[in-house]
Design a protein around this motif. Structure first.
Motif, PDB file in Angstrom:
ATOM      1  N   ILE A 132      -4.901   3.494 -11.254  1.00  0.00           N
ATOM      2  CA  ILE A 132      -3.607   3.800 -11.882  1.00  0.00           C
ATOM      3  C   ILE A 132      -2.586   4.194 -10.820  1.00  0.00           C
ATOM      4  O   ILE A 132      -2.857   5.083 -10.003  1.00  0.00           O
ATOM      5  N   PRO A 133      -1.422   3.548 -10.788  1.00  0.00           N
ATOM      6  CA  PRO A 133      -0.360   4.015  -9.893  1.00  0.00           C
ATOM      7  C   PRO A 133       0.015   5.450 -10.238  1.00  0.00           C
ATOM      8  O   PRO A 133       0.127   5.806 -11.417  1.00  0.00           O
ATOM      9  N   ALA A 134       0.169   6.282  -9.235  1.00  0.00           N
ATOM     10  CA  ALA A 134       0.519   7.683  -9.474  1.00  0.00           C
ATOM     11  C   ALA A 134       1.833   7.773 -10.236  1.00  0.00           C
ATOM     12  O   ALA A 134       2.773   6.997 -10.011  1.00  0.00           O
ATOM     13  N   THR A 135       1.911   8.709 -11.160  1.00  0.00           N
ATOM     14  CA  THR A 135       3.111   8.848 -11.979  1.00  0.00           C
ATOM     15  C   THR A 135       4.186   9.644 -11.253  1.00  0.00           C
ATOM     16  O   THR A 135       3.920  10.420 -10.345  1.00  0.00           O
ATOM     17  N   SER A 136       5.393   9.448 -11.678  1.00  0.00           N
ATOM     18  CA  SER A 136       6.516  10.248 -11.223  1.00  0.00           C
ATOM     19  C   SER A 136       7.025  11.034 -12.420  1.00  0.00           C
ATOM     20  O   SER A 136       6.450  10.990 -13.502  1.00  0.00           O
ATOM     21  N   GLU A 137       8.113  11.742 -12.245  1.00  0.00           N
ATOM     22  CA  GLU A 137       8.676  12.490 -13.372  1.00  0.00           C
ATOM     23  C   GLU A 137       9.124  11.546 -14.482  1.00  0.00           C
ATOM     24  O   GLU A 137       9.169  11.916 -15.645  1.00  0.00           O
ATOM     25  N   GLN A 138       9.424  10.308 -14.103  1.00  0.00           N
ATOM     26  CA  GLN A 138       9.875   9.342 -15.109  1.00  0.00           C
ATOM     27  C   GLN A 138       8.705   8.583 -15.733  1.00  0.00           C
ATOM     28  O   GLN A 138       8.891   7.755 -16.603  1.00  0.00           O
ATOM     29  N   LEU A 186      -4.240  -4.776  -8.151  1.00  0.00           N
ATOM     30  CA  LEU A 186      -3.309  -4.875  -9.282  1.00  0.00           C
ATOM     31  C   LEU A 186      -2.485  -3.591  -9.415  1.00  0.00           C
ATOM     32  O   LEU A 186      -1.281  -3.639  -9.681  1.00  0.00           O
ATOM     33  N   ALA A 187      -3.132  -2.454  -9.220  1.00  0.00           N
ATOM     34  CA  ALA A 187      -2.420  -1.181  -9.316  1.00  0.00           C
ATOM     35  C   ALA A 187      -1.359  -1.065  -8.228  1.00  0.00           C
ATOM     36  O   ALA A 187      -0.272  -0.528  -8.464  1.00  0.00           O
ATOM     37  N   HIS A 188      -1.666  -1.555  -7.033  1.00  0.00           N
ATOM     38  CA  HIS A 188      -0.664  -1.532  -5.963  1.00  0.00           C
ATOM     39  C   HIS A 188       0.545  -2.396  -6.305  1.00  0.00           C
ATOM     40  O   HIS A 188       1.645  -2.174  -5.800  1.00  0.00           O
ATOM     41  N   HIS A 189       0.351  -3.374  -7.175  1.00  0.00           N
ATOM     42  CA  HIS A 189       1.469  -4.189  -7.641  1.00  0.00           C
ATOM     43  C   HIS A 189       2.093  -3.624  -8.912  1.00  0.00           C
ATOM     44  O   HIS A 189       2.900  -4.289  -9.561  1.00  0.00           O
ATOM     45  N   GLY A 190       1.720  -2.404  -9.269  1.00  0.00           N
ATOM     46  CA  GLY A 190       2.358  -1.713 -10.386  1.00  0.00           C
ATOM     47  C   GLY A 190       1.621  -1.759 -11.703  1.00  0.00           C
ATOM     48  O   GLY A 190       2.100  -1.198 -12.690  1.00  0.00           O
ATOM     49  N   THR A 202       0.822  -1.220   0.000  1.00  0.00           N
ATOM     50  CA  THR A 202       0.000   0.000   0.000  1.00  0.00           C
ATOM     51  C   THR A 202       0.851   1.264   0.000  1.00  0.00           C
ATOM     52  O   THR A 202       0.356   2.344   0.332  1.00  0.00           O
ATOM     53  N   ASP A 203       2.122   1.129  -0.363  1.00  0.00           N
ATOM     54  CA  ASP A 203       3.000   2.296  -0.326  1.00  0.00           C
ATOM     55  C   ASP A 203       2.968   3.087  -1.629  1.00  0.00           C
ATOM     56  O   ASP A 203       3.700   4.063  -1.786  1.00  0.00           O
ATOM     57  N   THR A 204       2.124   2.672  -2.563  1.00  0.00           N
ATOM     58  CA  THR A 204       1.990   3.394  -3.822  1.00  0.00           C
ATOM     59  C   THR A 204       0.673   4.156  -3.846  1.00  0.00           C
ATOM     60  O   THR A 204      -0.377   3.586  -3.533  1.00  0.00           O
ATOM     61  N   GLU A 205       0.734   5.427  -4.200  1.00  0.00           N
ATOM     62  CA  GLU A 205      -0.501   6.197  -4.334  1.00  0.00           C
ATOM     63  C   GLU A 205      -1.241   5.737  -5.587  1.00  0.00           C
ATOM     64  O   GLU A 205      -0.653   5.607  -6.663  1.00  0.00           O
TER      65      GLU A 205
END
Length: 269
Positions: free
Chosen positions: A42-48, A76-80, A17-20
């Motif tokens: 959707i996993p929150a995006t980063s600059e990359q 599934l989103a929490h797993h990327g 659960t460490d992914t927004e």
């Protein structure tokens, strides 16, 4: 019906659960102009941008879009994996909110393989837009009615990287006719099939026929059957009776989605 209204997928305990996660209930448009509901996680995006992972189109059972599959998409989103759950009934029931008394079977019999697959394709294209070039590709994961369509989505027409079907009937089934077994030569994407050994709707010989057909067509695949597990065993309402089978099925699904070719290389003898 595959699940009771209060059923939940047995994937939440221990889920990272460490992914927004960004979630949205939205409307997508199919090739024939039909608008249908979809839930995205959707996993929150980063600059990359997003990590190099497969997006997943989730194909629910005949009840269409509801809470069980929204929770699955979030897991599934929490797993990327950017995920989108589709609803099947935009053409006959619109995209409004539905209660537990929704007569889904009245609408299920009015679907067709062509319309379900077209809606799947629209969802896959939507995920590709959201994920951008950093996303590795798109896979399908389906259950029961959706499991059968997940197998059929392994056709090259969709360009999917993989397909996972939970207890989808692979043989001839009305009103849709020939199924994935009869059409194995049309299926090219790697397939993971998950079945219950005590499923009265899909006897072991039907799973065996599907396996033989995929082998004959040289479709990369692995079919797993859990002894004593019933149809739709992947559900916490079964308490602990099928917890081990559910845990193994979920771990296999995640491993397959991480690297379909690698999974098959190390698993299939």
């Amino acid at each position: 019906m595959c699940f009771e209204p209060d059923s939940m997928p047995p994937v939440l305990a221990g889920c990272p659960t460490d992914t927004e996660i960004r979630t949205e209930l939205t409307a997508l448009t199919s090739a024939d102009g039909t608008r249908f509901a979809a839930f995205t996680a959707i996993p929150a995006t980063s600059e990359q941008g997003l990590v190099d992972a497969l997006g997943v189109v989730v194909l629910p059972d005949v009840r269409g879009l509801y809470g069980f599959y929204q929770q699955l998409a979030i897991a599934l989103a929490h797993h990327g994996h950017p995920s989108a759950v589709i609803d099947y009934y935009g053409r006959t029931a619109g995209i409004g909110t539905r209660g537990d008394d929704f007569p889904f079977m009245d609408h299920a019999v009015r679907t067709s393989e062509a319309t379900v697959q077209a809606d799947l394709r629209a969802a896959a294209d939507h995920l590709r837009t959201l994920g951008g070039p950093a996303m590795a590709g798109v896979a399908s994961v389906g259950f029961c009615f959706g499991g059968r369509h997940a197998f059929l989505s392994a056709s090259p027409a969709h360009g999917l990287a993989a397909a996972v079907g939970f207890y989808g009937v692979p043989g001839i089934a009305g009103p849709y006719g020939p199924g994935p077994t009869q059409r194995a030569s049309e299926l090219t994407a790697p397939i993971l099939g998950i079945f219950g050994g005590a499923d009265p709707y899909i006897p072991p010989d039907e799973v065996g026929a599907f396996d033989s057909a995929l082998t004959a067509s040289r479709t990369p695949h692995h079919l797993v059957s859990y002894p004593d597990a019933p149809h739709s065993f992947f559900d916490v309402s079964h308490d602990d009776k099928h917890a081990e089978a559910s845990r193994d099925a979920w771990n296999r699904t995640l491993a397959f989605l991480r690297d379909p070719a690698g999974y098959l290389r190390t698993t299939v003898q």
